[in-house]
Write a protein that holds these residues in place. Structure first.
Motif, PDB file in Angstrom:
ATOM      1  N   GLY A  30       0.910  -1.240   0.009  1.00 28.51           N
ATOM      2  CA  GLY A  30       0.056   0.191   0.028  1.00 28.51           C
ATOM      3  C   GLY A  30       0.914   1.195  -0.073  1.00 28.51           C
ATOM      4  O   GLY A  30       0.447   2.223  -0.586  1.00 28.51           O
TER       5      GLY A  30
ATOM      6  N   ILE B  64       2.782   1.479  -3.794  1.00 30.26           N
ATOM      7  CA  ILE B  64       1.792   1.830  -4.947  1.00 30.26           C
ATOM      8  C   ILE B  64       1.316   3.293  -5.097  1.00 30.26           C
ATOM      9  O   ILE B  64       1.147   4.004  -4.254  1.00 30.26           O
ATOM     10  CB  ILE B  64       0.592   0.828  -4.872  1.00 30.26           C
ATOM     11  N   ASN B  65       1.542   3.878  -6.161  1.00 26.08           N
ATOM     12  CA  ASN B  65       1.261   5.015  -6.491  1.00 26.08           C
ATOM     13  C   ASN B  65      -0.277   5.482  -6.067  1.00 26.08           C
ATOM     14  O   ASN B  65      -1.127   4.740  -6.099  1.00 26.08           O
ATOM     15  CB  ASN B  65       1.212   5.340  -8.146  1.00 26.08           C
ATOM     16  N   GLN B  66      -0.454   6.570  -5.317  1.00 30.39           N
ATOM     17  CA  GLN B  66      -1.717   7.082  -4.506  1.00 30.39           C
ATOM     18  C   GLN B  66      -2.885   7.140  -5.479  1.00 30.39           C
ATOM     19  O   GLN B  66      -4.026   7.066  -5.075  1.00 30.39           O
ATOM     20  CB  GLN B  66      -1.472   8.156  -3.598  1.00 30.39           C
TER      21      GLN B  66
ATOM     22  N   SER C 104      -3.367   5.270  -8.165  1.00 29.14           N
ATOM     23  CA  SER C 104      -3.693   4.033  -8.691  1.00 29.14           C
ATOM     24  C   SER C 104      -5.037   3.406  -8.169  1.00 29.14           C
ATOM     25  O   SER C 104      -5.278   3.805  -6.702  1.00 29.14           O
ATOM     26  CB  SER C 104      -2.701   3.071  -8.410  1.00 29.14           C
TER      27      SER C 104
ATOM     28  N   SER D 185      -4.617   1.202  -4.998  1.00 25.13           N
ATOM     29  CA  SER D 185      -3.870   1.796  -3.968  1.00 25.13           C
ATOM     30  C   SER D 185      -4.785   1.634  -2.583  1.00 25.13           C
ATOM     31  O   SER D 185      -4.430   1.250  -1.508  1.00 25.13           O
ATOM     32  CB  SER D 185      -3.363   3.268  -4.135  1.00 25.13           C
TER      33      SER D 185
ATOM     34  N   ARG E 198      -4.733  -0.794   0.907  1.00 28.05           N
ATOM     35  CA  ARG E 198      -4.523   0.044   2.134  1.00 28.05           C
ATOM     36  C   ARG E 198      -5.525  -0.085   3.100  1.00 28.05           C
ATOM     37  O   ARG E 198      -5.171  -0.179   4.243  1.00 28.05           O
ATOM     38  CB  ARG E 198      -4.305   1.740   1.799  1.00 28.05           C
TER      39      ARG E 198
END
Length: 399
Positions: free
Chosen positions: A211, A214-216, A218, A221, A225
């Motif tokens: 989490g 990974i690009n926020q 995405s 994501s 999370r």
């Protein structure tokens, strides 16, 4: 599958749709139907499973039922029973999350919620009082409860919870455990498979790291999370569904603002009116969270699934992992004594939840009257929580 196992599945289905009233009522039904009537296990075994579920983090009612299933038919029956128990209420809560936005803007719906939300806070207050009278039996336990209340009110940070739980367990265990138990502890933990422990912790670490990297932006994501959030809380929640509320509220409403206080209380009130596990409330939280973030109906279903699996997985793993050598574990008072400190800290968490949940009502005197009335009704009468919720709905429809 044997006839006995099929009969157990049938009884589990009936139990799932008739188990109103929370963990205390659930145990009473299990005692009557699964012990006295069907004799799946003995009363002593039921009490031991109940004690074990209290020692472990996670949903106590779920763990007790799964433990009974494991004793009756092994791992396969335990998994089937878990799905039977969790799916109906989790499905209803998922549908409630999907349809919430559809009704939230309507005036009449808002009027109903005006009565339901303070009633839900009153239920939290009653649970806090019940826990406090049961677990705060010494000066140390009172100090731990007050300390956790103060710290969580000041910090309002989800990472305060694991630290306080750990400290509570260490303090009570250190003060009450005799040193001569070292040999017994050594013998027990020699039987623990370190690979299983690594898997248990590894799941949490894997999703936490995933989490984070990974690009926020995405779309994957937030669901990842969310799983980490629910799995982590599943590890931390001792005492069942009552303790679920303060942890979830602090993290999802107070800190991360995934949903509003009104949404949170509406979902909690609905869950209280349903049979089944309190932990199914997380299905609503996950669905609302992804709905608020624009993931659509498909995303809300994913959010509900992620939440239910994440919150229940730690407790499910632990109960199936520990039941086989519970006979050794139950002899260790180090573990038993840590529970009193953990429960004391949990009382502080619940008091924090009550304060935070009541804060948005401001000067609305009617809300405080409803809260007080709910607490008194639950304390002085035998009226069950679902009935109280229905009373609130009726009041909202009438006035």
């Amino acid at each position: 599958m044997s006839r006995r196992e099929l009969l157990f599945i049938r009884d589990s289905i009936i139990y799932t749709f008739t188990s109103f009233g929370g963990p205390q009522a659930h145990i009473a039904i299990l005692l009557r139907e699964f012990v006295e009537k069907r004799k799946y296990i003995s009363e002593e075994e039921l009490m031991e499973l109940l004690a074990l579920s209290q020692l472990l983090p996670g949903p106590s009612s779920t763990q007790t039922l799964v433990g009974i299933a494991w004793k009756v038919g092994g791992l396969r029956l335990a998994i089937i029973t878990f799905l039977i128990w969790i799916l109906p209420s989790a499905t209803v809560m998922c549908l409630a999350a999907i349809s919430y936005e559809m009704f939230a803007g309507r005036a009449k719906f808002a009027e109903v919620l005006r009565f339901i939300q303070p009633i839900a806070v009153g239920i939290v207050a009653y649970a806090t009082y019940t826990f406090a009278t049961k677990f705060l039996q010494s000066k140390v336990s009172v100090m731990l409860a007050v300390g956790s209340l103060i710290v969580t009110l000041i910090l309002e940070n989800p990472y305060a919870f694991p630290i306080l739980i750990l400290l509570g367990g260490i303090i009570s265990s250190a003060m009450e455990t005799q040193p001569q138990e070292n040999e017994l502890r050594t013998r027990l933990f020699a039987n623990v498979n370190p690979n299983k422990v690594a898997y248990f912790i590894g799941i949490l670490l894997f999703f936490a790291v995933l989490g984070a990297i990974i690009n926020q932006t995405s779309p994957f994501s937030l669901p990842i999370r969310l799983f980490e959030n629910f799995y982590r809380n599943g590890i931390l929640i001792f005492g069942g569904g009552q303790v679920l509320v303060p942890l979830m509220y602090t993290e999802f409403v107070g800190v991360k603002h995934y949903l509003s206080s009104s949404e949170f209380l509406s979902g909690y009130a609905l869950q209280q009116a349903l049979p089944g596990p309190t932990f199914s409330f997380t299905s609503f939280l996950g669905g609302i969270t992804l709905g608020n973030k624009g993931y659509g109906i498909g995303g809300q279903i994913i959010g509900s699934i992620v939440a239910v699996i994440g919150i229940n997985l730690p407790g499910l793993i632990l109960i199936l992992f520990i039941v086989p050598f519970w006979d050794d574990l139950k002899k260790i008072t180090l573990i038993k004594n840590s529970l009193s400190g953990i429960n004391s800290v949990a009382v502080g968490f619940m008091a924090t939840a009550f304060i935070l949940l009541a804060r948005p009502f401001g000067t609305d005197w009617l809300a405080y009257v409803l809260m007080l009335g709910t607490g008194l009704l639950l304390y002085f009468t035998k009226i069950k929580t679902p009935v109280v919720i229905i009373i609130g709905i009726v009041l909202g429809l009438i006035f």
